[in-house]
Design an enzyme around this catalytic site. Structure first.
Site, PDB file in Angstrom:
ATOM      1  N   VAL A 482     -14.111   5.014  -5.459  1.00 39.53           N
ATOM      2  CA  VAL A 482     -13.304   5.803  -4.524  1.00 39.53           C
ATOM      3  C   VAL A 482     -13.532   5.327  -3.097  1.00 39.53           C
ATOM      4  CG1 VAL A 482     -12.945   8.114  -3.598  1.00 39.53           C
ATOM      5  CG2 VAL A 482     -13.213   7.791  -6.051  1.00 39.53           C
ATOM      6  N   ILE A 485     -11.336   2.244  -2.279  1.00 39.91           N
ATOM      7  CA  ILE A 485      -9.910   2.495  -2.072  1.00 39.91           C
ATOM      8  C   ILE A 485      -9.697   3.298  -0.795  1.00 39.91           C
ATOM      9  CG2 ILE A 485      -7.843   3.560  -3.049  1.00 39.91           C
ATOM     10  CD1 ILE A 485      -9.221   3.264  -5.803  1.00 39.91           C
ATOM     11  N   GLU A 487      -7.920   5.711   0.831  1.00 42.00           N
ATOM     12  CA  GLU A 487      -6.898   6.667   0.426  1.00 42.00           C
ATOM     13  C   GLU A 487      -5.807   6.849   1.469  1.00 42.00           C
ATOM     14  OE1 GLU A 487     -10.088   7.181   0.475  1.00 42.00           O
ATOM     15  OE2 GLU A 487     -10.769   7.653  -1.549  1.00 42.00           O
ATOM     16  N   ASP A 529      26.124 -14.386  13.563  1.00 43.42           N
ATOM     17  CA  ASP A 529      27.558 -14.609  13.669  1.00 43.42           C
ATOM     18  C   ASP A 529      27.915 -14.656  15.158  1.00 43.42           C
ATOM     19  OD1 ASP A 529      30.232 -14.812  12.824  1.00 43.42           O
ATOM     20  OD2 ASP A 529      30.523 -12.664  13.064  1.00 43.42           O
ATOM     21  N   ASN A 999     -13.082  10.080   4.382  1.00 45.67           N
ATOM     22  CA  ASN A 999     -11.947   9.142   4.398  1.00 45.67           C
ATOM     23  C   ASN A 999     -10.669   9.785   4.938  1.00 45.67           C
ATOM     24  OD1 ASN A 999     -13.568   7.185   3.355  1.00 45.67           O
ATOM     25  ND2 ASN A 999     -12.723   7.226   1.285  1.00 45.67           N
ATOM     26  N   ASP A1003     -10.771   9.261   8.901  1.00 40.54           N
ATOM     27  CA  ASP A1003     -10.023   8.000   8.909  1.00 40.54           C
ATOM     28  C   ASP A1003      -8.545   8.183   9.235  1.00 40.54           C
ATOM     29  OD1 ASP A1003     -12.400   6.974   8.162  1.00 40.54           O
ATOM     30  OD2 ASP A1003     -11.818   6.356   6.148  1.00 40.54           O
TER      31      ASP A1003
END
Length: 1190
Positions: A482, A485, A487, A529, A999, A1003
């Site tokens: 965990v 990763i 999150e 174009d 996290n 975070d």
């Protein structure tokens, strides 16, 4: 010297030469089909099949050109061996079967083809014919019968080859069965009789229209017979375009749920639930739902905003059937139908024109060019079946519009086979492509998963080595997984791009797909174009040169408001000096730059400008009027004539002034046509009308003429001389002037001026007039011949018109160059006009090798995609291109590793827009199907908005990289901390729920704030990122590792101090974990300020520039403190008060962290300097100054 592929071929309409010409065209495509994906092999074979059936079979043509038959044989052999199916049951493709049958039919009919076959070895014939694949028991009856016919003909006409040599030895039994089954065929060799063959759908620009009508069983007078419509509809299908696929909400949701990083989070949540940690699993699922919701809502809203997909089919058509004209639904049109076109009609299918009257068609939806294209019925003899659309003068295309005139045309292509149908099919068939960021994040996610699994295994091995409880070891491993990763990563990436979408919307860039925001930032080529994108998309009068050598320029020439803009005049050489030296351009540039505004008073108007205005406004059928309902100016007519009317209004003398004040009335007209390239009108002065009609004799009449300079000069015998300084007004000048006789010197001067104006990208028209008596005017009208009016003209001047560059585009192109982005112009316009505009905008610069090349569309047709990509220098201007050309250009650029943005507005741009890494459509002038194909839509149709969007895209990636560095630095700290404690056989410093809380709260809010970090000042002075550059480069990854290890070591030191001695004496595991938790989370929050720049010092960047980051720090820090001190919540999370000394340790750790991060950034800057000096990121196109930025 023209390419042999496009060399005109003079042929008779009937007979051998005509047949050979048709075969030659098809053979060229037959040979090229293997290398050129733009050529449909089925179309080529169907064309050959039709020619064979009606021009060759039945003994109509026994002898044909021998070299042509050699090439035809090679082409057929090359294409008759294609197989499909699995390894055990391979059978020929449908195209291979047609080629095989054609081989047999030519073998039966043409002597020279037999001779070519006889020169082939048995091995070659066996390899290509693949007879054994056509006589299997599993083969169809048609394949077996065709095989019998070909084999029988080979036995008769190629006696030197035994049939056993033409078949694999182990397949002889099957052939012998075939020979017994079709015994009569081998006794009397012949190919099976074919069913009735209908003409294939093609443009037939090289066909005589009478013969073409006969081919389709139609008539140029009565059209098709009604009783044939059902059979033709069954064969050709309805005249409908493919329905674009729409992504359902469920599909959008599924795309979000199956994102790789989302799947990682779901897997982690499942593991948490499986180990009885429901709290951690629930927190992870909340993160998943938040990310999926944000992504789904953004894409759903964008699709809803652009869901009104334009139906490009024309609802009704006027058609002649059974000799009667009727209105029918356009979907029931079939090839061979005779369609009637009137001014303003939308064309219902691709037509071969058979009768026209001053027909002009606006093809902007296909070519991007707004000017009406003059059409003709002339046959175009070319050694190719493929011409640029702009050169197909004898065809009219579905969904284009009749600007003027009327016509009749035979339907030759319907539905998916039309030009617009092929474009629509290309759009709907193009697969969805992942953006560079999606690919990079997927790679990062896979790397993290691999790391997660590896660390789990490592923890378990370490735990078993220490003889720990297996279940506890697994829980610790899951906790570490965990930690690996991040999150918040997916949510932060999604939210940051969504915020970028909001900022871009404020700058008129509507983003349909979130990842496109970042992808635009990596673009290093913008294919644009011209008409409507780089230019305004409407004609305006740029300048007027008059016969006294004066040069007038106009401001705001495309603004329809007559009160906006003026006519300006500067210094100019007297005419006598100019005649002595026609190439003397003294004062011309100064006149364009520094002219003075003219007043709109009659007596102060230059006489020659007045005469030019008179011709421009009266020899003109367009109209401009103010619409009270819409509160806007409305225009009707040809864009060129509209521009001339606007110029007359800005000069102060619109057509109404000449009608009402001067009393002039039109009494006759000879319309413009593409052959003589002239238009003339006859006016007379009416009695009792106007205030100034007495300046001319009663019933005074005039002929006014405009057209191509060479045409007007040829009809002119005189020119208006310079006016006398004492002339009181333009009217008195015109009343008393004696025209000068045309001289060679004057013709040379006009020719040079016209050439100079044309080389500047102007469309040049000449103006002339002639004063006649009432009797002469009557004779001119009664003669009904243009030549009666267009003779003995007095030359007045030249008028130069242009679709001008949009305001700000020049600066935007310069910004692109500084940012290392190449701008490429792709247009359907003529190469001279395109190059002139490109030079004005700085796109084309002949002094620089990298930006000096222009190319025409037919030249692209002759190159494969690989050959086009290999051109050096690669062209920066492509003119007279087809939609297929545009697509090939984008693919060629991508094959060389470029990240390409394609902009445009017409349907002709849509396939290339969808193929490009970022497709950008115009919101105002763009068609709905183009918007649907695009990733980004410019609401203001402004090329300059793209530059802001690129800057935003670069900023988004910059910020994504910042918070990825921040998140991974923080999460790697947890990884290192867990590894250290596991190796040391210590209790884990955090619980799983504490890891998740750290996290999410420590975070995500700061990371989100980094997502809206203000852009760094040098953002648009950097090289574009490579498409292959990872989110984390090697130095950035090392920086992440170093920062993570630093945070882990500091936290581990605090954890060991608390564990061994305590701050105020012995402590419990809960207190030890609380101090370690608070130390790491506070350092993580502080790290967000240090991450505002990856390499720049915090002293340079500052702390307070991002107010959202300050707010996020306060929120996250407050949340952590509340989680520590609120009863019940702290028990749930396993946290307790760390006391005053504990907070002192936390502050000291942040100080150590700050010093270490500054040292690491200094090393990163040093590495970047070295990389810049040795050119680590070289090889990309750039015109930036080669600097090393510190």
């Amino acid at each position: 010297m023209p390419s042999p592929e496009l060399r005109s071929v003079s042929v008779r309409l009937d007979g051998r030469a005509s047949i050979e010409h048709q075969l030659d065209i098809h053979v060229l495509d037959l040979v090229d089909a293997k290398e050129n994906a733009d050529i449909s092999l089925d179309d080529v074979l169907q064309g050959l099949k039709y020619v064979t059936e009606y021009r060759i079979k039945g003994g109509k043509m026994r002898n044909l050109d021998a070299p042509l038959m050699e090439r035809l044989l090679e082409g057929l052999l090359q294409n008759m061996g294609h197989l499909q199916g699995n390894l055990l049951r391979q059978r020929p493709t449908a195209e291979a079967d047609i080629a095989f049958v054609l081989f047999g039919e030519f073998l039966e009919e043409v002597d020279e083809f037999r001779q070519a076959v006889n020169r082939k070895s048995a091995t070659d014939l066996r390899h290509h014919l693949k007879i054994h694949r056509r006589c299997q028991p599993s083969s169809t009856d048609e394949q077996r019968e065709d095989c019998a016919g070909v084999l029988a003909l080979l036995i008769r006409h190629c006696p030197q080859h035994d049939w056993r040599e033409l078949v694999d030895s182990d397949e002889h039994d099957d052939v012998e069965k075939l020979m017994r089954e079709f015994q009569s065929k081998f006794e009397h060799p012949a190919m099976p009789l074919a069913e009735k063959v209908l003409p294939p759908q093609a443009l037939y620009f090289d066909k005589n229209v009478v013969q073409l009508a006969e081919m389709f069983g139609s008539s140029l007078e009565s059209g098709l017979s009604s009783d044939r419509i059902a059979d033709l509809t069954f064969h050709y299908g309805p005249n409908k375009l493919p329905t674009p696929a729409r992504e359902s909400p469920w599909a959008m949701l599924w795309t979000q749920v199956t994102d790789f990083m989302v799947l990682i989070l779901i897997a982690a949540a499942v593991v948490q639930y499986a180990t009885d940690d429901a709290k951690a699993g629930t927190v992870l699922m909340i993160v998943v739902v938040m990310n999926v919701t944000i992504g789904f809502v953004q894409e759903y809203k964008a699709n809803k905003a652009l869901e009104a997909l334009l139906s490009l089919t024309v609802p009704k058509a006027s058609v002649i059937r059974d000799g009667k004209q009727e209105i029918v639904d356009s979907s029931v049109l079939v090839p061979g139908d005779l369609v009637v076109l009137e001014e303003g009609d939308a064309i219902p299918a691709d037509l071969r024109l058979c009768e026209i009257a001053q027909l002009e068609v606006i093809e902007i939806i296909l070519t991007g060019e707004a000017l009406g294209v003059p059409k003709s019925t002339h046959t175009i003899r070319k050694r190719t079946r493929r011409l640029p659309l702009g050169d197909c003068k004898g065809n009219a295309f579905m969904t284009t519009t009749v600007a003027r005139g009327r016509a009749k045309g035979l339907v030759v292509r319907t539905g998916n086979n039309t030009e617009i149908g092929r474009i629509s099919s290309a759009i709907t068939a193009a697969p969805k492509r992942k953006t560079a960021l999606q690919i990079k994040l997927a790679k990062l996610g896979k790397w993290l998963v691999a790391l997660s699994v590896g660390l789990c295994a490592l923890i378990i091995v370490i735990g078993i080595a220490y003889k720990q409880d297996t279940l506890d070891v697994i829980k610790i491993g899951v906790s570490l997984a965990v930690s690996v990763i991040p999150e918040g990563l997916v949510a932060v990436v999604t939210v940051t791009m969504a915020l970028g979408v909001v900022r871009m919307a404020k700058r008129n860039a509507i983003v349909r797909k979130l990842p496109s925001v970042e992808t635009l930032g990596s673009v290093n080529v913008i294919c644009s174009d011209k008409t409507g994108t780089l230019t305004e998309g409407k004609m305006g009068t740029a300048e007027v040169w008059t016969s006294d050598n004066a040069l007038f320029t106009l401001t705001n020439s495309t603004d329809m408001d007559p009160h906006v803009g003026n006519v300006r005049i500067g210094k100019y050489l007297p005419l006598d000096e100019a005649l002595r030296d026609p190439k003397n351009t003294t004062f011309d540039d100064e006149s364009r730059r520094e002219g003075r505004d003219l007043t709109k008073e009659l007596n102060e108007m230059p006489s020659h400008l007045f005469a030019s205005t008179m011709v421009s406004s009266l020899c003109n059928n367009s109209q401009i009027s103010w619409d009270e309902e819409s509160k806007s100016w409305k225009l009707i007519g040809d864009p060129t004539e509209v521009a001339m009317i606007i110029a007359a209004q800005k000069a102060g003398f619109p057509r109404e002034w000449f009608h009402d004040t001067l009393g002039l009335k039109k009494i006759g007209e000879y319309a413009f046509d593409s052959d003589r390239k002239l238009m003339s009108v006859v006016y007379e002065q009416t009695e009792g009308a106007g205030d100034l009609q007495t300046v001319f004799p009663a019933k005074a009449s005039f002929v006014f003429c405009k057209g191509a300079p060479e045409g007007v000069l040829a009809k002119s015998t005189h020119y208006l001389p310079p006016s006398n300084p004492d002339t009181k007004s333009p009217l008195s000048f015109l009343q008393n002037v004696v025209a000068e006789t045309m001289s060679d010197e004057f013709i040379e001067l006009v020719s040079h001026k016209a050439s100079t104006m044309a080389s500047s990208g102007l469309r040049v028209l000449a103006l002339a007039m002639r004063r006649v008596t009432p009797a002469e005017a009557a004779d001119i009208i009664e003669a009904k011949k243009e030549s009666a009016a267009e003779q003995q003209l007095t030359f007045v001047g030249l008028i130069g018109l242009i679709d001008p560059a949009k305001k700000g585009v020049l600066e935007s192109v310069a910004t692109c160059k500084r940012a290392g982005i190449r701008v490429i112009m792709i247009t359907g316009d003529h190469i001279a006009t395109a190059s002139a505009i490109a030079r004005q905008l700085g796109i084309l610069d002949t002094s620089r090798a990298a930006t000096s090349r222009a190319m025409k569309g037919y030249e692209i047709d002759l190159l494969s995609e690989e050959q086009l990509a290999a051109l050096n220098p690669f062209p920066v201007v492509f003119a007279r291109v087809s939609p297929d050309n545009k697509l090939k250009i984008v693919k060629a650029l991508q094959s060389k590793g470029n990240s390409v943005a394609m902009t445009g507005d017409g349907v002709n741009d849509a396939p290339a827009i969808k193929q490009a890494d970022v497709g950008v459509a115009m919101g105002i002038s763009g068609t709905e199907i183009t918007k649907q194909a695009a990733d980004i839509v410019l609401a203001d149709d402004n090329f300059s908005t793209i530059v802001h969007a690129v800057k935003e895209g670069r900023g988004v990636f910059d910020n994504i990289q910042k918070f990825i560095v921040y998140l991974l630095s923080c999460n790697s700290a947890e990884i290192f901390l867990f590894l250290i404690t596991s190796i040391c056989d210590l209790d884990t410093p955090f619980t799983t729920i504490q890891i998740l809380v750290a996290n999410i709260f420590a975070d995500v809010p700061p990371a989100l704030s980094l997502g809206i970090e203000p852009h760094e000042s040098d953002l648009m002075s950097r090289r574009p990122r490579s498409r292959e550059e990872a989110v984390l480069s090697i130095p950035t990854a090392l920086l992440v590792m170093a920062q993570g290890l630093m945070l882990a070591l500091i936290t581990f030191g605090v954890y060991m101090i608390s564990r061994d001695h305590g701050v105020d004496g012995p402590t419990s595991l809960e207190q030890q974990r609380s101090l370690a938790f608070m130390t790491l989370t506070v350092m993580q929050l502080a790290q967000s300020f240090f991450s505002r720049s990856i390499s720049q010092s915090t002293f340079t960047v500052g702390l307070w520039g991002n107010k959202w980051l300050v707010g996020a720090f306060v929120f996250s820090f407050g949340a952590i403190v509340l989680a520590t001190y609120i009863p019940g919540l702290n028990t749930l999370l396993g946290l307790t008060d760390i006391g005053g000394p504990g907070w002192g340790i936390v502050v000291a750790c942040v100080a150590i962290q700050f010093a270490t991060v500054e040292a690491l950034k200094a090393m990163h800057r040093a590495w970047s300097r070295i990389a810049a000096i040795v050119g680590r990121d070289g090889g990309l196109y750039t015109e930036m100054a080669e600097e090393v930025r510190v």
